[in-house]
Each structure stands twice: as structure tokens, then as C-alpha cells.
Design a protein around this motif. Sequence first.
Motif, PDB file in Angstrom:
ATOM      1  N   UNK A   8       0.904  -1.105   0.129  1.00  0.00           N
ATOM      2  CA  UNK A   8      -0.011   0.171   0.089  1.00  0.00           C
ATOM      3  C   UNK A   8       0.909   1.284  -0.158  1.00  0.00           C
ATOM      4  N   UNK A   9       1.879   1.330   0.915  1.00  0.00           N
ATOM      5  CA  UNK A   9       2.855   2.389   1.063  1.00  0.00           C
ATOM      6  C   UNK A   9       3.665   2.607  -0.293  1.00  0.00           C
ATOM      7  N   UNK A  48      -7.583   9.830  -9.783  1.00  0.00           N
ATOM      8  CA  UNK A  48      -7.154   9.231 -11.017  1.00  0.00           C
ATOM      9  C   UNK A  48      -5.813   8.452 -10.809  1.00  0.00           C
ATOM     10  N   UNK A  49      -4.728   9.175 -10.105  1.00  0.00           N
ATOM     11  CA  UNK A  49      -3.787   8.620  -9.778  1.00  0.00           C
ATOM     12  C   UNK A  49      -3.797   7.350  -8.852  1.00  0.00           C
ATOM     13  N   UNK A  50      -4.657   7.257  -7.922  1.00  0.00           N
ATOM     14  CA  UNK A  50      -4.861   6.150  -7.244  1.00  0.00           C
ATOM     15  C   UNK A  50      -5.041   4.817  -8.136  1.00  0.00           C
ATOM     16  N   UNK A  72      -7.571  -0.654  -4.561  1.00  0.00           N
ATOM     17  CA  UNK A  72      -7.716   0.817  -4.397  1.00  0.00           C
ATOM     18  C   UNK A  72      -7.981   1.257  -3.228  1.00  0.00           C
ATOM     19  N   UNK A  73      -8.610   0.318  -2.066  1.00  0.00           N
ATOM     20  CA  UNK A  73      -8.924   0.727  -0.874  1.00  0.00           C
ATOM     21  C   UNK A  73      -7.755   0.694   0.079  1.00  0.00           C
ATOM     22  N   UNK A  74      -6.682  -0.180  -0.223  1.00  0.00           N
ATOM     23  CA  UNK A  74      -5.536  -0.469   0.561  1.00  0.00           C
ATOM     24  C   UNK A  74      -4.594   0.884   0.081  1.00  0.00           C
ATOM     25  N   UNK A  75      -4.618   1.375  -1.045  1.00  0.00           N
ATOM     26  CA  UNK A  75      -3.935   2.579  -1.313  1.00  0.00           C
ATOM     27  C   UNK A  75      -4.509   3.806  -0.920  1.00  0.00           C
ATOM     28  N   UNK A  76      -5.707   3.761  -1.013  1.00  0.00           N
ATOM     29  CA  UNK A  76      -6.441   5.119  -0.245  1.00  0.00           C
ATOM     30  C   UNK A  76      -6.070   5.194   1.195  1.00  0.00           C
TER      31      UNK A  76
END
Length: 428
Positions: free
Chosen positions: A134-135, A378-380, A391-395
Motif C-alpha cells: 500500500x505504501x 485518478x492517480x490512485x 484501491x482501498x489499501x492505497x487510499x
Amino acid sequence: MTVAILFISLIVFLLIGVPIAIALGASALLTIYFTTTLPLTIMTQKAFTSLDSFPLLAIPFFMLAGILMGKGGVSKRLLNLATILVGWMIGGLALVTVVSCMFFAAISGSGPATVAAIGSFMIPSMREKNYGEGFSAAVAAASGSIGVIIPPSIPFVLYGVIGGVSVGSMFLAGILPGIILGAGLMIVSFLISKKRDYKPEKRINYSTKELLKALYDAKWALLIPVIILGGIYGGIFSPTEAAVVAVVYAIIIGVFVHKELSMKDLYDSFREAVVINATTMIIIGLSISFAYIMTLEQIPASIADFITNLSTNPFVILLVINLLLLIVGMFIDTISALVVLTPILLPIVTAVGVDPIHFGVILVANLAIGFITPPLGVNLFVASSVSGVKIEKISMAILPFLLSMIISLLVITYVPALSIWLPEFFQK
């Protein structure tokens, strides 16, 4: 009635998943049909005349130049230079990602393109070294946002055209704010890496010879912003002509110098640029049609009156506008927001003494944050596509970087010299 149909239909279209550009155009079309006597052809007329602009030609050419540079071996040379500069520090790979995005931002002018070009190399590398997935994706997504601040910037071109501001001055104005944003992201990356004990990627002691070699290998990429800004301020060519020069330069470097750009790569690059630009032009055309209806109904004037009635203090007005833009950036893409909001907000801030160049940087910096804020973000989505991370982990992982960018935004907002010093210096 007109305002109700315009905004209710827009909200409904967005809720059912209609693309933003189409939603803007469709809501404007419904409003014209039900509440005015204007012919529906006014939509196509406004869309066409808005795109019939010489300065707007800079957008597709800067897009193409960035794509050509990405495919022509520039990315890996910038990565090598960034590795020697910061790769030896704690969390070296994360820092390399930020610095590489700052370098590549000076080529691409696009946030998502920067994430794709650098993230495709760095996210897998960070995951191999046991950085959190995610990081890893969040670093690339946040750093890619700098792509619209450091020149050449496609949103700056658009803002310059709409706001009647020098595009060359906007390019210069974005340099220091872009560095501020990048420095903030590096600090966050370092602190998180230190807490999680992410080890340096490379040895600590690089020789001067190795640094000079890396600089030499990356010299053709590093010359791009020098050529563009030097040519514009030297009176050699306009910003639009500078974009064409960048394309020719990218082809020469990729084909004859690095020799990594094949005929197939050239075809793919032109094809990709055409597809992306077609989407961009549709967004601009339909956004301007939407803005036209707003102007007819004097909605900008009503919004201006509302904001100025809250306060006449520039500090308070800029704070309110920042909050508005941060919310807008969560739901509307950068180009649409620029087209719709610039005619509304620019007269408000100039009336209280804010420099138009400074406000352009504030506006684009706000919308750059929108690249990493759901639900649009968009970048996510680009980082998720490149990395395979949900996407949830990146958010969740993006939150510290989001806080850093908001702090940097406040610094940029309330220290005007960061934006206007370089344009004023070169105009002397």
C-alpha cells in the motif's frame, strides 16, 4: 428552474456513473432544451469555438513529448540519477520515487502519465525490498501529482488560455511550489520508512565520478525544461511552439541518441497521444458548454457575491476557496474543474489583490491533490493498475501524503513569493 435542472441533472448523471465530461455536456443540453429558446446547436458551436485556439495546441504536443520521452529510455536514466542522489538514505526507494517523479514531471506535464512511467519501475522494486504494498503504490500516486505543477504543465497551459495569463509565467511560477510539494512528500516518506525500518537501497558512499556519470547520462532529459523555459523567455518561440520543439527533441533523442525508440514505439506513442488528446478535447469542449450555461444564468456572479459576503479579507477568501477546490477535486477532473471554475474564481481573488499567476498555482495545486483523493483520485487508479494493489489499501496508505500536500498547499497559498518571484525576476 434553470439552475435546478442544470445541477440536479449533473448530480444524477454522476451518480449513475456517466463520465464527467459527458455528464457536463448532457446536463447543459437538457437545460438548453427545457429552459431556453436557444438552438441545441449552440452546444456544438461553443465546443468547437472553444477548441479553435492556437495556445491549446500546446496540450497534445506536450502530451506526445512526455510519451516519447517515457518510451525513449529517459525514465531509467532519471531513476539512476535519483538513486545516486537519495537512494542511499533510509527508505531510499521511496525517496527515489519522489525525486524521479519530480524529474519526470519536467517532461510529461501530466500526473497520471508520471505515475505510470515511474510507478511501473519503482512500485515492483519497492515491493521486492519488502516495502508495504500500500505504501509503495501510495508514494508513486502522491508523487505523480507533482506532474501538473512542475513545468511544463498541461493544466497551466489551460489556465493561461482561460484566464488570459502568460503560459510562460505560469511555467516559471510552478517551479518552487513543485519543489515544496516534493520536499513534503520526501519528508513523509523518510519518516514512515524510518518507523518501519525500510533499509537504504544502495551503498552510502557514491563517488563524484559516479554522480557525474549519472548526470551525464540524464543530461538530455534534464535539458528539456531548460530548452522550453529558455526558449519562451528568450523570445525564441511561444509556449505552443515550445511544445512542438519538445516533440522533435524527444524523437531525436529517443531515435538517434539513446537509440531505444523504434518505429513501432513511434507509432504507439502517436496513437496513445491521439487517444488521450481526443478525450481531453472532449472534456474541454463540453466543460466550456457547461460554463456557458452557468454564465448565461449569472451563476458565477452569484457565487462571487456569496464568497465576498462571507468576508473581504484575502486570507479568509483564499481559505474558503481552498476548501471549495479540495471538495471539487474529489469529484471532478482537473481539466473540467479548471474550465468551469477559473472564470468564476479568478475575478473574486483579483478583486481582493491576489496575483492571477499566484492564484493559478493555488488552483492547480488544489486540483493536483484531487488526483489522490477518492472517489475520483485518478492517480490512485493508475497506481492500482500498475501495482495490482487494491484501491482501498492505497487510499488508506495515501493519508499521510495527503496531509503533507495540504500543508504544502497552505504554504503556497499564504507565501505568494514562492509563485511570483521567478516570473517577476525574469521579467526584469
